[in-house]
Enzyme design. Structure first.
Site, short mmCIF file in Angstrom:
data_model
loop_
_atom_site.label_atom_id
_atom_site.label_comp_id
_atom_site.label_asym_id
_atom_site.label_seq_id
_atom_site.Cartn_x
_atom_site.Cartn_y
_atom_site.Cartn_z
N GLY A 14 8.10 67.34 19.88
CA GLY A 14 7.21 66.19 20.02
C GLY A 14 6.24 66.35 21.18
O GLY A 14 6.33 67.32 21.95
N VAL A 16 6.01 64.64 23.99
CA VAL A 16 6.70 64.61 25.29
C VAL A 16 7.63 65.81 25.43
O VAL A 16 7.69 66.45 26.50
CB VAL A 16 7.46 63.28 25.49
CG1 VAL A 16 8.31 63.32 26.75
CG2 VAL A 16 6.49 62.10 25.54
N CYS A 132 6.34 54.56 30.21
CA CYS A 132 5.16 55.19 30.83
C CYS A 132 4.32 54.19 31.63
O CYS A 132 3.90 54.46 32.76
CB CYS A 132 4.30 55.86 29.77
SG CYS A 132 4.21 54.95 28.20
N HIS A 245 -2.95 56.46 30.57
CA HIS A 245 -3.03 55.00 30.51
C HIS A 245 -3.77 54.51 31.75
O HIS A 245 -3.57 55.04 32.85
CB HIS A 245 -1.63 54.37 30.54
CG HIS A 245 -0.76 54.66 29.37
ND1 HIS A 245 -1.22 55.21 28.19
CD2 HIS A 245 0.57 54.45 29.19
CE1 HIS A 245 -0.20 55.31 27.34
NE2 HIS A 245 0.90 54.87 27.93
O1 L14 Z 1 8.89 54.65 25.95
O2 L14 Z 1 2.64 54.20 23.26
O3 L14 Z 1 9.27 52.62 25.44
O4 L14 Z 1 3.42 53.65 21.34
C1 L14 Z 1 7.24 53.05 23.32
C2 L14 Z 1 5.81 52.84 22.79
C3 L14 Z 1 6.40 54.75 24.92
C4 L14 Z 1 4.98 54.52 24.43
C5 L14 Z 1 8.55 53.61 25.40
C6 L14 Z 1 3.59 53.95 22.51
C7 L14 Z 1 7.18 53.49 24.74
C8 L14 Z 1 5.00 54.10 23.01
#
Ligand code: L14
Length: 341
Positions: A14, A16, A132, A245
């Site tokens: 993925g 990450v 995040c 972000h």
């Molecule tokens: O880690 O941007 O709780 O759609 C879940 C939504 C990470 C970002 C988490 C997104 C988030 C995610």
């Protein structure tokens, strides 16, 4: 650094997971053996690590034997099921999903803010990586909270699509391309078009009218700063940006602090870089933070509508400090201070 450790990355293919593997290499983490785990569909693919091709294996209950640290970014359901299985086999899990963050027996850690909490991993063998949007905000808020106390925070976010994963990166790209070619864009990931648009909707809606992402920002901040007297209200918005972000953060402090004092405080804060010179059009932007580990802060100014108010603009790479880098930093402390003999 202590001994060499056996590391597994769950969800390795993925957005990450990929970055976790890259961070382990970049930061020269003391890896003895690296195991890459993903669904059966991705098994057999290879990822590059320190000049070698490491094969991706299917994640199963037997995956964690002999693994010291498991970096998980395979979604909440996978973490819910496999983190306890891994922990039961002696593997310390650093989990990037929301599954364990609010569990009172699971520490929720930002290494620059509350590294002491890592010690609590012993109870379940799991450490949670915060959301995040929470990480980048709290890296900047913590020094202010320690100095003058934070009473209330009002935050609005401008979140990149990469948080949702590779499929959302493709969606923004494909929709943008379609629209510029006068073709009707397809939507598969978000309920509405994201190209040339803003969606005030991240994660799912709750009965209260807030989204889960908004409540994560409030609840996680309170847990990390260990102060439930802080009031936090959030509006989280998806914008057509690939990486990083941005956040508009309004802070009401308990005692007075000037914008200059905030600037000085943050200039010395670990993991933070102040970029704040409006006369030079200098302020943090998503394109500045992408690919970096620092959290960038600018537009620091007084909120003159209240007695002790500060406004600022906080930007960070959501896949790096917001996820992979933070998890690898936690693993570094684990390896150095807890697993070293
Ligand atoms: O880690 O941007 O709780 O759609 C879940 C939504 C990470 C970002 C988490 C997104 C988030 C995610």
């Amino acid at each position: 650094m202590g001994k060499l450790v056996n590391v597994a990355v769950a969800g390795a293919t993925g957005a990450v997971g990929n970055q976790m593997v890259a961070c382990l290499e970049e930061r020269a983490f003391p890896v003895k053996n690296l195991k890459l785990l993903a669904t059966a569909k991705s098994a057999g693919r290879k990822l590059r690590f320190k000049g070698e091709d490491v094969p991706v294996e299917e994640l199963t209950e037997a995956s964690f034997k002999g693994v010291d640290i498991g970096l998980f970014s395979a979604g909440g359901a996978t973490s819910q099921k496999f983190a306890p299985i891994a922990a039961g086999q002696g593997c310390v899990v650093v989990d990037n999903s929301a599954a364990w963050r609010m569990d009172p027996d699971v520490p929720l850690v930002i290494p620059e803010v509350n590294p002491h909490a890592i010690a609590k991993y012993a109870s379940k063998g799991i450490i949670a990586n915060p959301n995040c949007s929470t990480i980048q905000m709290v890296v900047a808020l913590a020094p202010i909270h320690r100095k003058v106390g934070i009473k209330r925070v009002v935050v609005s976010t401008y979140q990149a699509v990469s948080g949702t994963g590779k499929k959302a990166i493709d969606e923004l790209y494909n929709q943008t391309k379609a629209i510029l070619n006068f073709i009707e864009p397809e939507k598969k990931v978000y309920p509405h078009r994201i190209a040339f648009n803003c969606l005030p909707h991240i994660d799912v809606f709750l009965d209260s009218g807030y989204t889960k992402e908004e409540m994560k920002m409030a609840n996680e901040t309170i847990k990390i700063l260990e102060d439930d007297a802080i009031g936090i209200t959030a509006t989280t918005v998806r914008v057509p940006v690939f990486f990083s972000h941005s956040e508009s953060v309004n802070v009401e402090t308990r005692r007075p602090i000037t914008p200059g004092e905030v600037r000085d405080l943050l200039a010395d804060a670990p993991g933070v870089k102040v970029m704040d010179d409006p006369s030079q059009n200098l302020y943090p932007m998503a394109i500045d933070a992408a690919g970096k580990d620092e959290t960038l802060v600018g537009r620091i100014r007084a909120d003159e509508s209240i007695a002790n108010g500060i406004n600022m603009w906080i930007v960070s790479d959501n896949i790096r400090k917001g996820a992979a880098t933070n998890a690898v930093q936690i693993a570094e402390i684990l390896a150095r201070d807890y697993l070293s003999n």
